[in-house]
Design a protein around this motif. Structure first.
Motif, mmCIF file in Angstrom:
data_model
loop_
_atom_site.group_PDB
_atom_site.id
_atom_site.type_symbol
_atom_site.label_atom_id
_atom_site.label_comp_id
_atom_site.label_asym_id
_atom_site.label_seq_id
_atom_site.Cartn_x
_atom_site.Cartn_y
_atom_site.Cartn_z
ATOM 1 N N GLY A 1 -4.410 -15.825 -25.405
ATOM 2 C CA GLY A 1 -5.735 -16.327 -25.056
ATOM 3 C C GLY A 1 -6.233 -15.943 -23.691
ATOM 4 N N GLY A 2 -5.345 -15.448 -22.815
ATOM 5 C CA GLY A 2 -5.773 -15.046 -21.472
ATOM 6 C C GLY A 2 -5.887 -13.550 -21.299
ATOM 7 N N LEU A 3 -6.132 -12.825 -22.392
ATOM 8 C CA LEU A 3 -6.227 -11.364 -22.328
ATOM 9 C C LEU A 3 -7.274 -10.903 -21.328
ATOM 10 C CD1 LEU A 3 -5.524 -8.528 -23.464
ATOM 11 C CD2 LEU A 3 -7.287 -8.911 -25.193
ATOM 12 N N VAL A 4 -8.341 -11.654 -21.182
ATOM 13 C CA VAL A 4 -9.443 -11.252 -20.316
ATOM 14 C C VAL A 4 -8.994 -11.110 -18.860
ATOM 15 C CG1 VAL A 4 -10.191 -13.600 -19.803
ATOM 16 C CG2 VAL A 4 -11.862 -11.747 -19.819
ATOM 17 N N LEU A 5 -7.906 -11.743 -18.489
ATOM 18 C CA LEU A 5 -7.442 -11.697 -17.106
ATOM 19 C C LEU A 5 -6.800 -10.367 -16.756
ATOM 20 C CD1 LEU A 5 -5.813 -15.244 -16.953
ATOM 21 C CD2 LEU A 5 -8.066 -14.569 -16.089
ATOM 22 N N ASN A 6 -6.244 -9.678 -17.743
ATOM 23 C CA ASN A 6 -5.484 -8.459 -17.447
ATOM 24 C C ASN A 6 -5.552 -7.502 -18.634
ATOM 25 O OD1 ASN A 6 -4.044 -6.963 -15.624
ATOM 26 N ND2 ASN A 6 -2.258 -8.290 -15.587
ATOM 27 N N VAL A 7 -6.745 -7.220 -19.109
ATOM 28 C CA VAL A 7 -6.903 -6.476 -20.355
ATOM 29 C C VAL A 7 -6.507 -5.011 -20.217
ATOM 30 C CG1 VAL A 7 -9.343 -6.022 -19.856
ATOM 31 C CG2 VAL A 7 -8.519 -5.940 -22.209
ATOM 32 N N SER A 8 -6.732 -4.386 -19.066
ATOM 33 C CA SER A 8 -6.447 -2.956 -18.928
ATOM 34 C C SER A 8 -4.965 -2.646 -19.037
ATOM 35 C CB SER A 8 -6.989 -2.436 -17.592
ATOM 36 O OG SER A 8 -8.390 -2.536 -17.543
ATOM 37 N N ILE B 1 -1.006 -12.664 -10.281
ATOM 38 C CA ILE B 1 -0.884 -11.521 -11.185
ATOM 39 C C ILE B 1 0.158 -11.790 -12.268
ATOM 40 C CG2 ILE B 1 -0.342 -9.078 -11.342
ATOM 41 C CD1 ILE B 1 -3.022 -9.766 -10.021
ATOM 42 N N LEU B 2 1.287 -12.372 -11.881
ATOM 43 C CA LEU B 2 2.323 -12.673 -12.880
ATOM 44 C C LEU B 2 1.830 -13.707 -13.888
ATOM 45 C CD1 LEU B 2 5.557 -12.799 -10.663
ATOM 46 C CD2 LEU B 2 4.731 -10.929 -12.103
ATOM 47 N N LEU B 3 1.065 -14.683 -13.415
ATOM 48 C CA LEU B 3 0.503 -15.675 -14.335
ATOM 49 C C LEU B 3 -0.486 -15.028 -15.300
ATOM 50 C CD1 LEU B 3 0.144 -18.693 -15.166
ATOM 51 C CD2 LEU B 3 -1.811 -18.732 -13.606
ATOM 52 N N SER B 4 -1.297 -14.116 -14.784
ATOM 53 C CA SER B 4 -2.256 -13.429 -15.667
ATOM 54 C C SER B 4 -1.528 -12.610 -16.724
ATOM 55 C CB SER B 4 -3.192 -12.543 -14.842
ATOM 56 O OG SER B 4 -2.502 -11.449 -14.260
ATOM 57 N N ASP B 5 -0.379 -12.003 -16.354
ATOM 58 C CA ASP B 5 0.424 -11.288 -17.352
ATOM 59 C C ASP B 5 0.930 -12.242 -18.429
ATOM 60 O OD1 ASP B 5 0.049 -8.925 -16.036
ATOM 61 O OD2 ASP B 5 2.020 -8.856 -15.096
ATOM 62 N N ARG B 6 1.398 -13.412 -18.008
ATOM 63 C CA ARG B 6 1.892 -14.399 -18.964
ATOM 64 C C ARG B 6 0.776 -14.860 -19.902
ATOM 65 N NH1 ARG B 6 7.339 -15.516 -19.991
ATOM 66 N NH2 ARG B 6 8.538 -15.531 -18.057
ATOM 67 N N LEU B 7 -0.384 -15.166 -19.341
ATOM 68 C CA LEU B 7 -1.475 -15.694 -20.158
ATOM 69 C C LEU B 7 -2.066 -14.628 -21.073
ATOM 70 C CD1 LEU B 7 -3.317 -17.971 -17.560
ATOM 71 C CD2 LEU B 7 -1.638 -18.624 -19.284
ATOM 72 N N PHE C 1 -9.947 -8.774 -13.910
ATOM 73 C CA PHE C 1 -10.506 -9.957 -13.271
ATOM 74 C C PHE C 1 -9.484 -10.656 -12.387
ATOM 75 C CE2 PHE C 1 -11.550 -14.519 -13.249
ATOM 76 C CZ PHE C 1 -12.800 -14.455 -12.655
ATOM 77 N N ALA C 2 -8.252 -10.790 -12.868
ATOM 78 C CA ALA C 2 -7.226 -11.460 -12.068
ATOM 79 C C ALA C 2 -6.950 -10.702 -10.770
ATOM 80 C CB ALA C 2 -5.941 -11.612 -12.882
ATOM 81 N N THR C 3 -6.931 -9.368 -10.845
ATOM 82 C CA THR C 3 -6.677 -8.558 -9.644
ATOM 83 C C THR C 3 -7.822 -8.691 -8.652
ATOM 84 O OG1 THR C 3 -5.463 -6.982 -11.015
ATOM 85 C CG2 THR C 3 -6.119 -6.247 -8.833
#
Length: 460
Positions: free
Chosen positions: A93-100, A368-374, A139-141
């Motif tokens: 569900g958190g793909l938008v944070l680290n989609v690339s 960044i690690l949280l965005s990877d998890r989500l 977005f997370a970066t």
């Protein structure tokens, strides 16, 4: 307190520089949120589309792969074994944070009775190595990089300028608790940054049709904690009785160290704790395994039929089609290559977990690690996905290999009895929450330290 907030808000908005900083921060986060949301939407749309089957890819995987004979019928067990759509790692569900980063991860794996590890081609996308080295601006970066800079700009000269002009001495003589003014200013800035970050984040999540409320809530928690950490540090820097420029340089240096230096050091330590296997050695080992299995092709074929006496062969073994003649050698080759490949995934998994344990030393690394998890692209989840693919591939081959070796005709009933691949779409909420909690502990320590030193604000 509300009166102080009202006065501070008037003071804040009368400074045009503050308005420019807030507006620019909002604009950049909004642009990043829209781009990330649309990219996540596009990725999910492509992922839901059926994958076109490429017979050439399935029939020729380097020189040792069995090829379909020209006169073989299309409705055979061998053809059906290669017709399986690639297995896909589902995004969370958190793909938008680290989609690339999802494209760089190779989220699809093609299975068949041939070895997927010896394919000389790659289906991965081409990418700019320089961008890959410095990270893609998801977005997370963008949030992790820009938020500290916005805080540094908004707190520039918060106390130091008044000290330099002599105003702070007057403030200290007129109020018994000058620290309340500083805490009010920090609270106002925290509220504004939290509002902007929450608005941009919700925009990004709303643009992703498969985003989840749990992922959004976990991200907003980290967002709030991340702002709190950096504003607490900014408050501690206002205690220093030095010039405004010196404080700004010190904070920029701290940002550089915590954002780039500390993660690099943690990454180095993670690599030392779980070294990545040599890629060159793995390539040489694979070549050696290929040569050995090619030399043992006939003996492996004989051994397979001896182990399966229920399957009868019509005619000499040398007259068998290539998809049958080379299949035992392919299975033997894959059984030797797979442990080599698993070593790389396990090393990445251990390195990721090592960096998680020490992420409290770098707030940006924790984000960044949280965005990877989500997003579902963390190394532990990918390693588990590869293990699930390996188990399913064994199940798939266990179903098809006897049929292929017996040259059995393929029927619709057999098609309905195909094994199904089931992969978990649940995220590791406890691991995600632990990242936010570790940052929250740092924020509370900094806040307590700032509160304990609040009396130093009265010094002029």
């Amino acid at each position: 307190m509300m009166k102080l907030l009202s006065v501070e808000w008037t003071r804040f908005r009368r400074n045009p520089l503050n308005i420019w900083i807030i507006s620019l921060f909002l604009l950049l986060l909004t642009i990043s949120a829209i781009w990330s949301g649309l990219a996540a939407r596009e990725f999910r749309t492509k992922a839901s589309m059926p994958v076109a089957q490429q017979a050439a890819t399935n029939q020729a995987e380097m020189h040792d792969a069995p090829k379909m004979s020209e006169d073989a019928p299309k409705s055979t067990a061998y053809a059906a074994s290669s017709a399986k759509e690639p297995l896909r790692l589902p995004a969370l569900g958190g793909l938008v944070l680290n989609v690339s980063q999802m494209d760089l991860l190779s989220p699809t794996i093609k299975i068949s009775t041939s070895s997927r590890h010896t394919d000389g081609r790659t289906s991965d996308q081409l990418f700019n190595p320089l961008m890959h080295e410095f990270g893609l601006l998801d977005f997370a970066t963008v949030f992790a990089l820009l938020t500290p800079l916005a805080i540094i700009a908004l707190t520039y000269g918060l106390v130091q300028e008044d000290r330099e002009s002599g105003v702070w001495r007057l403030v200290c003589t007129q109020t018994p608790h000058p620290w309340r003014l500083v805490f009010t200013a920090l609270t106002l800035r925290y509220g504004l940054l939290l509002l902007i970050g929450t608005t941009a984040s919700m925009l990004a999540f709303l643009l992703d049709p498969e985003s989840t409320g749990i992922a959004a809530a976990q991200w907003l928690l980290m967002l709030a904690v991340y702002n709190l950490v950096w504003l607490s540090m900014a408050g501690l820097f206002t205690l220093l009785q030095i010039s405004s420029g010196a404080v700004a340089i010190a904070m920029l240096g701290t940002w550089l160290v915590l954002t780039f230096g500390v993660p690099a050091g943690i990454s180095w330590a993670a690599d030392r704790s779980s070294p990545m296997p040599s890629r060159m050695k793995a390539i040489l080992d694979i070549r050696q395994f290929q040569e050995q299995t090619n030399q043992q092709r006939e003996s492996l074929l004989n051994g397979w039929f001896q182990a399966h006496p229920e399957i009868k062969v019509n005619g000499p073994l040398k007259s068998l089609p290539r998809e049958i003649n080379g299949l035992p050698a392919t299975l033997q080759l894959d059984s030797r290559i797979r442990p080599l490949m698993v070593q790389f995934d396990e090393a990445r998994k251990h390195q990721f977990e090592f960096m998680e344990r020490w992420s409290s030393l770098s707030p940006s690394l924790g984000v960044i690690l949280l965005s990877d998890r989500l997003a579902g692209i963390d190394a532990p989840r990918y390693a588990d996905f590869v293990q699930a693919v390996n188990r399913f591939e064994d199940q798939w081959r266990g179903y098809f290999v006897p049929l292929i070796m017996a040259s059995a005709p393929w029927s619709e009933d057999q098609q309905k009895a195909l094994p199904l691949f089931i992969v978990s779409t649940d995220d590791n909420s406890s691991a995600s929450l632990s990242l936010s909690i570790s940052q929250l502990k740092i924020a509370l320590i900094l806040l307590l330290l700032l509160y304990g030193l609040r009396g130093r604000f009265a010094k002029t």
